[in-house]
Structure formats: C-alpha cells, structure tokens
Design a protein around this motif. Structure first.
Motif, PDB file in Angstrom:
ATOM      1  N   GLU A 170       0.839  -1.203   0.000  1.00 61.36           N
ATOM      2  CA  GLU A 170       0.000   0.000   0.000  1.00 61.36           C
ATOM      3  C   GLU A 170       0.872   1.250   0.000  1.00 61.36           C
ATOM      4  N   LYS A 171       1.915   1.264   0.810  1.00 67.14           N
ATOM      5  CA  LYS A 171       2.828   2.406   0.876  1.00 67.14           C
ATOM      6  C   LYS A 171       3.592   2.592  -0.430  1.00 67.14           C
ATOM      7  N   GLU A 172       3.872   1.483  -1.109  1.00 66.62           N
ATOM      8  CA  GLU A 172       4.599   1.533  -2.378  1.00 66.62           C
ATOM      9  C   GLU A 172       3.692   1.891  -3.552  1.00 66.62           C
ATOM     10  N   GLY A 173       2.401   2.021  -3.288  1.00 66.07           N
ATOM     11  CA  GLY A 173       1.460   2.338  -4.351  1.00 66.07           C
ATOM     12  C   GLY A 173       1.088   1.153  -5.207  1.00 66.07           C
ATOM     13  N   LYS A 174       1.360  -0.052  -4.711  1.00 70.84           N
ATOM     14  CA  LYS A 174       1.061  -1.265  -5.469  1.00 70.84           C
ATOM     15  C   LYS A 174      -0.197  -1.968  -4.975  1.00 70.84           C
ATOM     16  N   ALA A 175      -0.747  -1.502  -3.874  1.00 71.86           N
ATOM     17  CA  ALA A 175      -1.980  -2.085  -3.347  1.00 71.86           C
ATOM     18  C   ALA A 175      -2.950  -0.977  -2.963  1.00 71.86           C
ATOM     19  N   PHE A 176      -4.193  -1.149  -3.346  1.00 72.13           N
ATOM     20  CA  PHE A 176      -5.275  -0.261  -2.936  1.00 72.13           C
ATOM     21  C   PHE A 176      -6.114  -1.052  -1.948  1.00 72.13           C
ATOM     22  N   VAL A 177      -6.180  -0.583  -0.716  1.00 72.64           N
ATOM     23  CA  VAL A 177      -6.756  -1.390   0.358  1.00 72.64           C
ATOM     24  C   VAL A 177      -8.060  -0.789   0.888  1.00 72.64           C
ATOM     25  N   PHE A 178      -9.093  -1.617   0.878  1.00 73.44           N
ATOM     26  CA  PHE A 178     -10.343  -1.284   1.554  1.00 73.44           C
ATOM     27  C   PHE A 178     -10.357  -2.033   2.882  1.00 73.44           C
ATOM     28  N   ARG A 179     -10.702  -1.342   3.939  1.00 75.92           N
ATOM     29  CA  ARG A 179     -10.844  -1.971   5.254  1.00 75.92           C
ATOM     30  C   ARG A 179     -11.941  -1.240   6.013  1.00 75.92           C
ATOM     31  N   PRO A 180     -12.732  -1.939   6.804  1.00 75.47           N
ATOM     32  CA  PRO A 180     -13.805  -1.255   7.543  1.00 75.47           C
ATOM     33  C   PRO A 180     -13.233  -0.281   8.568  1.00 75.47           C
ATOM     34  N   GLU A 181     -13.848   0.859   8.669  1.00 73.86           N
ATOM     35  CA  GLU A 181     -13.478   1.830   9.694  1.00 73.86           C
ATOM     36  C   GLU A 181     -14.199   1.518  10.990  1.00 73.86           C
ATOM     37  N   ASN A 182     -15.293   0.790  10.865  1.00 72.99           N
ATOM     38  CA  ASN A 182     -16.105   0.384  12.012  1.00 72.99           C
ATOM     39  C   ASN A 182     -16.844  -0.888  11.631  1.00 72.99           C
ATOM     40  N   LEU A 183     -16.742  -1.909  12.449  1.00 75.11           N
ATOM     41  CA  LEU A 183     -17.398  -3.176  12.133  1.00 75.11           C
ATOM     42  C   LEU A 183     -18.891  -3.171  12.458  1.00 75.11           C
ATOM     43  N   CYS A 184     -19.378  -2.066  13.002  1.00 74.76           N
ATOM     44  CA  CYS A 184     -20.816  -1.921  13.285  1.00 74.76           C
ATOM     45  C   CYS A 184     -21.345  -3.018  14.218  1.00 74.76           C
ATOM     46  N   GLY A 185     -20.450  -3.561  15.035  1.00 74.36           N
ATOM     47  CA  GLY A 185     -20.851  -4.586  15.984  1.00 74.36           C
ATOM     48  C   GLY A 185     -21.020  -5.974  15.385  1.00 74.36           C
ATOM     49  N   VAL A 186     -20.637  -6.145  14.114  1.00 78.52           N
ATOM     50  CA  VAL A 186     -20.841  -7.423  13.432  1.00 78.52           C
ATOM     51  C   VAL A 186     -19.754  -8.428  13.810  1.00 78.52           C
ATOM     52  N   SER A 187     -20.165  -9.604  14.248  1.00 78.25           N
ATOM     53  CA  SER A 187     -19.249 -10.694  14.561  1.00 78.25           C
ATOM     54  C   SER A 187     -19.240 -11.692  13.405  1.00 78.25           C
ATOM     55  N   ARG A 188     -18.390 -12.697  13.503  1.00 76.16           N
ATOM     56  CA  ARG A 188     -18.302 -13.720  12.463  1.00 76.16           C
ATOM     57  C   ARG A 188     -19.630 -14.450  12.266  1.00 76.16           C
ATOM     58  N   THR A 189     -20.419 -14.570  13.346  1.00 79.38           N
ATOM     59  CA  THR A 189     -21.685 -15.308  13.264  1.00 79.38           C
ATOM     60  C   THR A 189     -22.897 -14.393  13.486  1.00 79.38           C
ATOM     61  N   GLU A 190     -22.768 -13.132  13.115  1.00 76.47           N
ATOM     62  CA  GLU A 190     -23.825 -12.142  13.350  1.00 76.47           C
ATOM     63  C   GLU A 190     -25.133 -12.512  12.664  1.00 76.47           C
ATOM     64  N   GLN A 191     -26.253 -12.310  13.371  1.00 76.63           N
ATOM     65  CA  GLN A 191     -27.573 -12.575  12.820  1.00 76.63           C
ATOM     66  C   GLN A 191     -28.484 -11.354  12.826  1.00 76.63           C
ATOM     67  N   ARG A 192     -28.055 -10.268  13.440  1.00 74.30           N
ATOM     68  CA  ARG A 192     -28.899  -9.076  13.533  1.00 74.30           C
ATOM     69  C   ARG A 192     -28.860  -8.289  12.228  1.00 74.30           C
ATOM     70  N   ILE A 193     -30.013  -8.227  11.592  1.00 78.16           N
ATOM     71  CA  ILE A 193     -30.134  -7.638  10.268  1.00 78.16           C
ATOM     72  C   ILE A 193     -29.643  -6.192  10.234  1.00 78.16           C
ATOM     73  N   GLU A 194     -30.010  -5.401  11.245  1.00 77.82           N
ATOM     74  CA  GLU A 194     -29.657  -3.983  11.221  1.00 77.82           C
ATOM     75  C   GLU A 194     -28.144  -3.775  11.267  1.00 77.82           C
ATOM     76  N   ARG A 195     -27.446  -4.602  12.006  1.00 71.09           N
ATOM     77  CA  ARG A 195     -25.986  -4.485  12.064  1.00 71.09           C
ATOM     78  C   ARG A 195     -25.352  -4.896  10.734  1.00 71.09           C
ATOM     79  N   LEU A 196     -25.836  -5.976  10.171  1.00 68.50           N
ATOM     80  CA  LEU A 196     -25.308  -6.445   8.888  1.00 68.50           C
ATOM     81  C   LEU A 196     -25.588  -5.430   7.787  1.00 68.50           C
ATOM     82  N   GLN A 197     -26.768  -4.859   7.801  1.00 68.09           N
ATOM     83  CA  GLN A 197     -27.105  -3.843   6.802  1.00 68.09           C
ATOM     84  C   GLN A 197     -26.183  -2.636   6.932  1.00 68.09           C
TER      85      GLN A 197
END
Length: 293
Positions: free
Chosen positions: A234-261
C-alpha cells in the motif's frame, strides 16, 4: 492489462462489508480480470464474477435471521453451525438462483482457496477447473474447523481456505499481478492473537490431520505477516486497500439484520467515497464505465 488482482479476505458474516464494495464495483462496471478469495470472500466473489447485482446482499443480509441459516442447536446435534446445504444448494439452486452460465462465460480468472487438512497447504481451484463442483469447493472454502464438517474432494480433505491463507495476497503475487485491490474485513491495526483455549480438544478431534493442527498453530503469525505485506505494498502504491473503519458490531456469526445492513452500507459508501482514488490507482489498466465523481 491483466496485471491487477482482486484479493478478498474471509471473515464470516463480516464479509457483508466486501459485499457492499463489490456491489459498487458491479454498478460501475469495474470488472477486475483476476480474483482470488477465501471463505466468505469467495462467496461474495462468485456473485461478482457472475455479475448478479444485489445477490450478495440478498443471500447474506436477507437470510441472516432465517431460523435454519445459523443454528447453535444444529452445532450441538450435527456439528455444523451454518446450514451448509441451505447455503450451497437450496439457495443457489432453488431460492435465489445463481447464474452459472454467466459465471462460467466470464473471462475473469477466479481462484477459490481451500486448506488441505492432511498437509496444511492452501489448495486453489480456478473456476474453469471445477465446473459442476463449484458449490462443493465454495462450501469447502467456508468450512471452519469445529463448526463445520470436512469436505472430501479429489482425494483431499478440505476446510476453510482462510485457515492457511487468510488474505490470499501471495497467490496474486505468484500469478504475476503487479497491482492489487485488497478488501479486508478487519479494521486497521487489528492483530490476530495465537489460539490458546481449547487446543487440546482441537488436537484430539483432528488427530488424523497433522497439517491442519500445524497450520492452526501458526495461523496468527501467517495472518499478521500478510497484513504487514499488504501495508508495505500500500505504501509503495502497489496495493489499494479497503478496510472497515467500524465493524458496526458485526461478529463472524452475526444474525442481527440492522448491524449487517450497516456494515454492508459502510462497504458500499466507502467504495463510492474512494472511487476517484481507485480510478487513479487503476489508471488505464482496465475498462471502466465513466461516472461523474
């Protein structure tokens, strides 16, 4: 030019972040020529390659609170937390149809990562090599140990590709890509810690799979080193990285629709916000539909 790789991390239900970004890509006809993904990333990538707008949201956010989608009763009774028959058979073949024709007609290279339990190595399958076994390989790529069954295929015992190669950047590099768009499902600064609890039970349950036991021991090291490599590129300009700024409370097994949305929307909005940067990164390497920004 065919030297740009789209690299997708897994992350279970956190993968809705990836789904939001890929939806933006589809709407704006950003079709990367090379895709490599593991686990939930591979599921999202399949609908991206088949160019089915709206499908990733429909089959994740739309099914999250389905009584048969995630069930701890099933885990106790059958050793399976996610209903894999529902996800990899009933949904794509009966309820929210997957466009197999468009998928296999696509000229995009798409590699799905799985983990060989006996050797611990990552086994990649390119979409044109598997044909009728697509859903079986996707299932294997998403089958986490302890909460899923081992998938047998071609004399191999397979589990989640994210175990051995959680962020499949190295595969993209090995295949000659000079630039990489990387979509992560953990926030900046995340450091994976070594597994300490339940190791004795894991070793007992998978005593016939020495490779799997070994790779689990080193998984945090592999993950953290790959993140470092992503940051370097990324620093070398060879990767463009998307990463969440906030996971919105979502876990690996999240079931709450509002959080996933919320996390899905976060991915889409981040892609939209960073679109001018992305265009600059891509330059003229791929054909992209014009858009006012």
């Amino acid at each position: 030019m065919n030297d740009i790789g789209l690299v997708l991390e897994g992350g279970g239900m956190r993968g809705v972040f990836t789904g939001g970004i890929l939806e933006f890509f589809l709407e704006n006809q950003i079709h990367l020529p090379y895709v490599v993904a593991v686990s939930a990333g591979a599921c999202n990538a399949s609908s991206y390659v088949s160019k089915q707008q709206g499908r990733n949201k429909a089959v994740t956010v739309g099914y999250a609170n389905h009584p048969e989608y995630i069930s701890f009763k099933r885990l106790i009774k059958n050793g399976e937390l996610f209903n894999m028959d529902l996800i990899f058979d009933q949904i794509p073949n009966k309820e929210n149809l997957f466009d197999y024709d468009s998928f296999f007609r696509s000229d995009q290279k798409f590699y799905i990562g799985t983990t060989d339990c006996k050797t611990g190595e990552t086994i990649y399958y390119e979409k044109n090599e598997i044909k009728s076994d697509l859903n079986k390989i996707l299932r294997a790529s998403c089958s986490l140990p302890m909460i899923s069954h081992v998938v047998d295929h071609d004399n191999r015992s397979l589990l989640d590709g994210g175990i051995s190669d959680p962020i499949p950047l190295e595969k993209s590099l090995e295949d000659g890509n000079e630039k990489h768009i990387v979509i992560l499902t953990q926030c900046e600064g995340y450091i994976k810690k070594p597994v300490k609890r339940g190791k004795w039970w894991f070793k007992k349950r998978y005593r016939d799979y020495e490779g799997l036991i070994d790779i689990i021991e080193h998984r945090s090291h592999i993950y953290n080193n790959t993140v470092k490599k992503v940051l370097e590129l990324e620093k070398e300009g060879k990767a463009f990285v998307f990463r969440p700024e906030n996971l919105c409370g979502v876990s690996r097994t999240e079931q709450r629709i509002e959080r996933l949305q919320s996390l899905y929307d976060h991915g889409y909005e981040q892609a939209n916000r960073r679109y001018p940067e992305l265009l600059q990164f891509l330059e003229s390497s791929i054909s992209i539909k014009s858009k006012t920004v």
